[in-house]
Write an enzyme that holds these catalytic residues in place. Structure first.
Site, PDB file in Angstrom:
ATOM      1  N   GLY A   7       0.534  -1.412  -0.117  1.00  0.00           N
ATOM      2  CA  GLY A   7       0.403  -0.139  -0.346  1.00  0.00           C
ATOM      3  C   GLY A   7       0.708   1.211  -0.432  1.00  0.00           C
ATOM      4  N   SER A  65       1.957   3.582  -1.657  1.00  0.00           N
ATOM      5  CA  SER A  65       1.684   4.524  -3.198  1.00  0.00           C
ATOM      6  C   SER A  65       0.901   5.943  -3.018  1.00  0.00           C
ATOM      7  CB  SER A  65       1.031   4.225  -4.434  1.00  0.00           C
ATOM      8  OG  SER A  65      -0.248   3.685  -3.707  1.00  0.00           O
ATOM      9  N   ILE A 114       0.210   7.128   4.595  1.00  0.00           N
ATOM     10  CA  ILE A 114       0.437   6.493   5.413  1.00  0.00           C
ATOM     11  C   ILE A 114       1.496   5.625   5.054  1.00  0.00           C
ATOM     12  CG2 ILE A 114       0.845   4.381   7.599  1.00  0.00           C
ATOM     13  CD1 ILE A 114      -2.809   5.549   7.710  1.00  0.00           C
ATOM     14  N   SER A 122      -6.271  -0.718  12.926  1.00  0.00           N
ATOM     15  CA  SER A 122      -6.926   0.536  12.544  1.00  0.00           C
ATOM     16  C   SER A 122      -7.891  -0.280  13.835  1.00  0.00           C
ATOM     17  CB  SER A 122      -8.544   0.506  11.724  1.00  0.00           C
ATOM     18  OG  SER A 122      -9.170   1.443  12.449  1.00  0.00           O
ATOM     19  N   TYR A 133     -15.477  -3.796   7.528  1.00  0.00           N
ATOM     20  CA  TYR A 133     -14.452  -3.166   7.673  1.00  0.00           C
ATOM     21  C   TYR A 133     -14.212  -3.462   8.386  1.00  0.00           C
ATOM     22  CZ  TYR A 133      -9.978  -0.635   7.707  1.00  0.00           C
ATOM     23  OH  TYR A 133      -8.543   0.408   8.273  1.00  0.00           O
TER      24      TYR A 133
END
Length: 255
Positions: free
Chosen positions: A13, A15, A18, A144, A159
């Site tokens: 992740g 790109s 964070i 999270s 999620y």
């Protein structure tokens, strides 16, 4: 952070948000970072931005939900750079929708990235460290705050379920490593609301409206730099200390 100088990290992740921030910080500390994401142009832009830094950034196009691409990324890191010593599994998606009105296909997509794909990266990273005799490696799962309670927003219920499962998975991995007498560490790093636009996209709320709502409730969100600080703390502790489960929130968040 001195012990990480010259060593190899793989970040998923990578790109934007964070993930890009992680890559930038690790490269500045002298690491060779394999930056993985689906969008090649963004990875190349990040590489250009970090040219001349102490370390190196190596873009690699990879979707964590694609098993072959995950294996290819780690194999490239092993063949080209000697193997991964630090894996930061940061890739994640949120598709808004309540459980009663949601689509199973959306649930599977979130599970494929947030849980199955993330654990696949952790597995390949750890097994590679064990094979190479690396006893001080580290795997960081980016979770999270919604992995600790039921989300207040029904649109984020599933999620949150995936992040609950990820938090449990970190403990499972730790126990398996203890059985192998390994000192490879596993950390679940879980921020509350971060100002990246991730939540507003998931819930289908324009970012401008989300910012107005935050102002209305007087909540100052976390910044990417706050999450980076947590990561650096997590991987900088001495070998006797494992930051295994780290939860941090905006001071004003009604959690």
């Amino acid at each position: 952070m001195d012990r990480w100088n010259g060593r190899v990290a793989l970040v998923t992740g990578a790109s934007m948000g964070i993930g890009a921030g992680f890559c930038e910080e690790l490269v500045k500390h002298g690491m060779k970072v394999v930056a993985c994401a689906r969008t090649k142009s963004k990875l190349e832009a990040l590489k250009e931005q970090l040219s001349g830094a102490k370390g190196e950034l190596h873009p690699f196009v990879m979707d964590v939900s694609n098993d072959e691409q995950v294996l290819a990324a780690f194999e490239w890191a092993k063949t080209t750079l000697g193997g991964v010593d630090l894996c930061v599994a940061n890739a994640g998606i949120a598709i808004g929708g309540t459980i009663l009105d949601g689509k199973p296909s959306d649930w599977r997509s979130q599970l494929d990235v947030n849980l199955t794909g993330t654990l696949h990266c952790a597995k390949v990273a750890i097994n590679g460290m064990l094979e190479r005799g690396v006893n001080d490696g580290h795997v960081v799962l980016v979770g999270s705050a919604l992995g600790y309670q039921v989300a207040r927003h029904p649109q984020l219920h599933f999620y949150a379920i995936t992040k609950h499962a990820l938090r449990v998975s970190a403990t499972a991995l730790r126990r398996e490593l203890l059985e192998k007498k390994s000192r490879i560490r596993v950390s679940n790093v879980s921020p509350g609301y971060v100002d990246t636009g991730f939540a507003s996209r998931a819930m289908g709320i324009p970012d401008q409206a989300m910012q107005a709502k935050l102002k209305e409730i007087s909540m100052e969100p976390l910044q990417v730099s706050d999450v980076i600080d947590a990561l650096i703390h997590t991987i900088s502790t001495p070998p006797r200390v494992e930051v295994h489960d780290l939860l941090f929130l905006p001071t004003d968040e009604d959690y």
